[in-house]
Design an enzyme around this catalytic site. Structure first.
Site, PDB file in Angstrom:
ATOM      1  CD  GLU A 128      -2.041  -0.803   3.136  1.00 15.16           C
ATOM      2  OE1 GLU A 128      -3.254  -0.701   3.143  1.00 15.16           O
ATOM      3  OE2 GLU A 128      -1.343  -0.631   4.124  1.00 15.16           O
TER       4      GLU A 128
ATOM      5  CD  GLU B 140      -3.822  -6.578   1.736  1.00 16.10           C
ATOM      6  OE1 GLU B 140      -4.703  -5.930   2.338  1.00 16.10           O
ATOM      7  OE2 GLU B 140      -2.604  -6.372   1.884  1.00 16.10           O
TER       8      GLU B 140
HETATM    9  C1  IPT Z   1      -4.770  -3.573   4.150  1.00 18.87           C
HETATM   10  C2  IPT Z   1      -3.317  -3.810   4.458  1.00 18.87           C
HETATM   11  O1  IPT Z   1      -2.569  -3.977   3.276  1.00 18.87           O
HETATM   12  C3  IPT Z   1      -3.173  -5.011   5.331  1.00 18.87           C
HETATM   13  O2  IPT Z   1      -1.850  -5.120   5.767  1.00 18.87           O
HETATM   14  C4  IPT Z   1      -4.110  -4.938   6.496  1.00 18.87           C
HETATM   15  O3  IPT Z   1      -3.703  -3.894   7.326  1.00 18.87           O
HETATM   16  C5  IPT Z   1      -5.515  -4.681   5.984  1.00 18.87           C
HETATM   17  O4  IPT Z   1      -5.532  -3.488   5.291  1.00 18.87           O
HETATM   18  C6  IPT Z   1      -6.543  -4.549   7.051  1.00 18.87           C
HETATM   19  O5  IPT Z   1      -6.626  -5.689   7.788  1.00 18.87           O
HETATM   20  S1  IPT Z   1      -5.016  -2.135   3.191  1.00 18.87           S
HETATM   21  C7  IPT Z   1      -6.049  -1.043   4.009  1.00 18.87           C
HETATM   22  C8  IPT Z   1      -5.941   0.248   3.279  1.00 18.87           C
HETATM   23  C9  IPT Z   1      -7.444  -1.524   4.017  1.00 18.87           C
END
Ligand code: IPT
Length: 1000
Positions: free
Chosen positions: A196, A301
């Site tokens: 991110e 993700e």
């Molecule tokens: C996302 C992250 O990449 C991941 O590490 C984790 O923190 C997740 O969020 C939440 O559980 S990105 C975020 C902008 C939603």
């Protein structure tokens, strides 16, 4: 083949080149060109990844080795992921856990991640490595080590001190990742650069291609040649192919910041039945085509659960919010957008043991994921995911089908409450149907009008209408190949199909009482093999079958095709473990891990949590006997040639100690407040400056930040010596910071002068503490205990929140104070090399190592337990030892420790206290009685020794002057024990207490 950094530099990478250049140098190769020269095992086009020449849907789930510190359980989780039909796992590594001291990379025992990679390979799972260096992940510092707090330069920029700090970690993890790339015969297919890298505060150069390029060069120099991907938290196109310096091979945006995004339902699990409106992604396809048209559509993700903050509602509610209906509607919406690499965050969350969490969470990182923290797979979302992933696994035509850029109303279906999105291919087309208002709970009837090779067909052809029941979505297929047969269409959804000998078995399912219809191309007549209630008719050159879903199975035969017609709940009991180049279909067990044929024996590895009839469909020819978990079963063949056998479930009696009657040994863990206490061995807090820019300038005469003295984890203790300048000084103003839900207590000599018990939101707190009357010129000492809930994440580049100090930010007092500080014993030269740099805090028993097995009981007393507790503010430690003899070779028995409150609330009505749980030296719980919500703490087998001796320790920090006690704490069996095909668990190393030289 291993490429030297010299060759890579020639090819256009290399840090030297990056430092010197401000744009792409002419004459050097583009990343895509370079990539093709490096390897041809993992390639891609704009449709999909191609591995060893084969197009694959990469269906992945996130699983962090550092959240399950029992290497011998990793295979269990990988098998449960594989059993879903997933083929890949994405994993972060945590820099702060692996390099607790700058220059000292150390990964052994539970922190070694090579065995994680090997376990994935053993299970037949590909890996996407995400080493960071920044990961976020609700982990302390977002993965950054605490010693970065002393770096002046901005984190995640090209500040030289920051870049230099990353070198050792990246070289070490990079070497292991490189070794296990698919090009070297390992399972790693992709590597993610950073995480991110998307948002920045004003005043920093952003996006900073040089930083990304630096990380890419580190990876390349470590020998990594598989494609590099990123994880842009919005459709910004940052570092996408073609953007120049810092560009990755394959771009991915997770599109968080639109809120119709990759975490579409957000992170508030309080009202799990309420879906916010306007959250379904509808622009994914367009964004992808804008940002990166030449690469496949990846989602690195996608929401598969949620984190939950201190004082939150607990993970069962998150599992309800992100449940099977969410999977149906939102995952299928992504298939509608043509995703061909899809990774679920998280598939197994695990545990924030040993202080690896950040302040925005608590010990459990269950995440409401498909696989629970205790590794049980009894959430319905696990079963739904299995249906979807298996379907994609047998649908290669999807990979080259073309997703539409919009959602159509009225083109493919009647009823404007429903939208259909086409994904049109030459080897099957896919029509994804959902409610236009995806939150709708209505039951809506519709008919389809689908283009097929036999022309546009109005479906159902045999009359009636289809139904979409509430929060559901369906993938209807046309011209879909099934072995040597072809479905002209099917409204029923496909679980799997497999060809064994000359027969093809197709398994389809539908929701309760829904009308469904499918048509098989050709003139073969349809017949019923099992059950009744199927109507057949020939239409448009195909054989049409129509039925209403029932809980009674039907099997029909149309030509060489045997179609198993199920309702969805029954389909949940089916598995398709790989066997040879195909799979075998197994109906019945709670879990099927894998199948193999050895000579004439078919062996299944499977788990059972109730008496079960097991059915094997499509028994391979030549096989004459069936074994399950090594036991030969008495199987009988039914009319279709399938085998059935019965497994009686008879769990053993489980003998688990009763903690309410256990013998507890206790020791004062706050000797600091006794008059005789000598702190001469403590480090002096004497830095008159801090190099932590976030904590600059100091408001105190000396720095009282833990990390300035190497204390980056767990609680902090301060000793403030002073001579009362006058008898009237009666107030200490104190500002402390420990992250959300932290607490602090302050003693003057042996008297508590105040506590901040904490709440779910305060990361810091200012107090005016009233002192008792002092005697002028007398010597006093403050003892201040401050909890550290982990370091903050570092989401916005430039804000450097991971540097938010822990400790005392400010104070005002009439007399000069001479300070001493401690955190974990040894600080960055941490004492417990095996359990790693983060497991311990500042408490006396932690500094002494008494939380480890076999502490010197001669220093303890008996006679009080945590249930009696303390009658004054302070910290006590209670330890008990016991032997377990559980039949864990054959049984999977998840145990948890449960704090029971006097009320049913997750927040205790009693005086506030906090407890750390130590199991065989591993910190496996941080309980906060007044914040919550966690009361149940799963302890994995392996941390608990199921056949041998165990040591359980509980600290009790009573925050009120009247003390506190634990109302009740006991073991519970966290899931129905399963007769298991799992490999036996080897307990993780549990070094016992030895005297710590110099410990104070
Ligand atoms: C996302 C992250 O990449 C991941 O590490 C984790 O923190 C997740 O969020 C939440 O559980 S990105 C975020 C902008 C939603």
């Amino acid at each position: 083949m291993r490429f030297t950094s010299r060759l890579l530099a020639l090819l256009g990478g290399g840090t030297a080149a990056v430092h010197a250049l401000s744009g792409r140098p002419s004459g050097l190769l583009r990343p895509s060109e370079r990539r093709e020269l490096l390897q041809d095992v993992v390639t891609f086009d704009n449709d999909s990844l191609i591995i060893n020449g084969e197009r694959l849907f990469i269906y992945s789930g996130e699983f962090h080795p550092f959240r399950l510190p029992v290497p011998s359980l990793w295979l269990d989780v990988f098998q449960k992921i594989k059993a879903l039909g997933l083929n890949t796992v994405s994993f972060y590594l945590h820099w702060g856990l692996l390099e607790g001291k700058s220059g000292d990379f150390h990964a052994e025992g539970p922190l070694a991640f090579e065995p994680f990679i090997q376990a994935a390979q053993e299970a037949g799972i590909y890996l996407i490595a995400r080493p960071g260096p920044y990961i976020n992940a609700e982990a302390t510092g977002g993965g950054f080590p605490g010693w970065l707090q002393r770096i002046e330069g901005k984190l995640r920029t090209n500040a030289t001190d920051f870049l230099d700090a990353t070198n050792n970690y990246m070289a070490n993890v990079g070497a292991v990742i490189a070794k296990y790339q698919i090009t070297n015969g390992g399972p790693i297919i992709l590597v993610q650069v950073e995480n991110e890298y998307t948002e920045a505060v004003s005043g920093v150069v952003f996006p900073n291609g040089y930083y990304m390029q630096y990380i890419e060069d580190q990876l390349h120099e470590a020998g990594i040649i598989v494609p590099l991907v990123n994880n842009d938290a919005g459709p910004e196109g940052n570092n996408a192919p073609g953007t120049g310096i810092g560009e990755v091979d394959i771009y991915r945006a997770i599109a968080y910041n639109r809120y119709s995004d990759s975490y579409p339902l957000g992170f508030d699990c309080a009202n799990p039945a309420t879906w916010p409106s306007g959250s379904i992604p509808t622009a994914f396809r367009q964004d992808h085509l804008k940002d990166s048209p030449d690469t496949p559509y990846l989602i690195n993700e996608f929401q598969a659960g949620s984190f939950d903050p201190p004082g939150g509602v607990g993970f069962e509610k998150c599992a309800d919010l992100l449940n099977m209906e969410f999977e149906r509607v939102f995952y299928k919406n992504n298939y509608a957008a043509g995703v061909t690499l899809f990774s679920l965050y998280m598939i197994f969350g695990g545990t924030n043991w040993g202080n690896i969490g950040h302040p925005g969470g608590y010990t459990s990182y269950d995440y409401g994921a498909a696989i629970k923290e205790n590794r049980a797979v009894d959430r319905e979302k696990y079963s739904e995911l299995k249906l979807e992933a298996n379907f994609l696994k047998v649908s290669p035509g999807y990979l080259t089908a073309v997703a539409a850029t919009n959602y159509t109303v009225g083109v493919y279906n009647t009823n404007s409450d429903i939208v259909t999105t086409p994904v049109l291919g030459s080897n099957g087309s896919f029509f994804v149907v959902r409610h236009a208002d995806y939150t709708s709970e209505a039951s809506s009837n519709y008919t389809l009008n689908l283009p097929t090779s036999a022309g546009d067909i109005s479906i159902p052809q045999l009359g009636g209408s289809l139904t979409l029941n509430g929060r559901d979505s369906k993938v209807h297929v046309t011209d879909y190949p099934v072995g040597s047969s072809k479905l002209l269409y099917s409204t029923a959804e496909i679980f799997t199909w497999q060809t064994v000998a000359n027969e093809t078995v197709l398994v389809v399912y539908g929701g309760p009482n829904e009308l469904h219809e499918l048509a098989v191309v050709g003139s073969a007549t349809g017949s019923i093999v099992e059950g009744d209630g199927i109507t057949f008719q020939s239409q448009n050159g195909s054989t049409v079958a129509q039925w209403t879903t029932s809980t009674t199975r039907r099997i029909v035969q149309i030509g060489g095709l045997y179609i198993y017609i199920l309702d969805r709940n029954s389909a949940y009991n089916y598995w398709a473990p790989e066997l040879g180049s195909g799979a075998i279909i197994v109906n019945g067990p709670y879990l099927v891990r894998n199948a193999s044929v050895d000579g004439s024996t078919l062996s299944l590895s499977a788990d059972f949590n109730k008496t079960t009839t097991i059915e094997v469909i499509g028994v391979p020819s030549g096989v004459t006997s069936l074994q399950v978990n090594g036991q030969t079963l008495n199987a009988s063949a039914n009319a279709q040639g399938s085998w059935t056998a019965s497994i009686a479930y008879s769990p053993p009696t489980l003998d688990v100690p009763d903690l309410s009657t256990a013998t507890w040994y206790t020791i004062d863990s706050l000797p600091e407040i006794t008059a005789a206490y000598d702190d001469s061995l403590w480090p002096n807090a004497n830095h008159t400056n801090t190099s932590n820019p976030i904590g600059s300038p100091l408001k105190t005469p000396v720095s009282l930040y833990g990390s300035d003295y190497g204390f980056n984890t767990g609680s902090l203790l301060f000793r403030g010596h002073f001579t009362a300048s006058d008898a009237t000084a009666s107030t200490l103003y104190l500002s402390t910071q420990g992250g959300e839900a932290y607490a602090a207590s302050v003693w003057l000599n042996d008297t508590l002068i105040g506590s901040w018990a904490g709440n779910s939101v305060a990361a810091s707190y200012n107090q005016n503490l009233t002192l008792p009357a002092l005697t002028a010129d007398a010597a006093y000492v403050f003892t201040i205990l401050i909890d550290n809930m982990g370091l903050d994440e570092n989401y916005d580049v430039g804000a450097d929140e991971a540097k938010d100090p822990r400790g005392i930010l400010d104070y005002t007092f009439a007399s000069d104070i001479t300070w001493k500080i401690t955190g974990n014993f040894g600080g960055e030269d941490y004492a417990d090399r095996l359990r790693g740099p983060l497991n311990e805090g500042a408490l006396f028993i932690e500094r002494q190592g008494y939380h480890q097995p076999d502490p010197p009981l001669s220093a303890f007393t008996t006679g009080t337990s945590p249930f009696e507790g303390l009658s004054a503010a302070g910290v006590a430690y209670y330890v008990t030892n016991f032997t377990l003899a559980l039949p864990s070779d054959e049984w999977d028995i998840p145990l948890s420790l449960v704090f029971t409150n006097s009320s049913s609330s997750t927040v205790a009505a009693t005086a506030p206290y906090r407890s750390l749980i130590y199991v065989n030296g591993y910190q496996f719980g941080r309980y906060t009685s007044n914040v919550g919500p966690q009361t149940e703490f799963p302890i994995p087998e392996g941390v608990l020794n199921y056949n041998g001796e165990n040591w359980l320790g509980v600290t009790l920090w009573a925050l009120d002057s009247d003390g506190a006690s634990v109302p009740a704490l006991n073991w519970t069996i966290g899931a129905t024990p399963a007769w298991t095909g799992r490999e036996p668990v080897t307990a993780v190393e549990q070094p016992a207490w030895t005297e710590r030289v110099g410990a104070y």
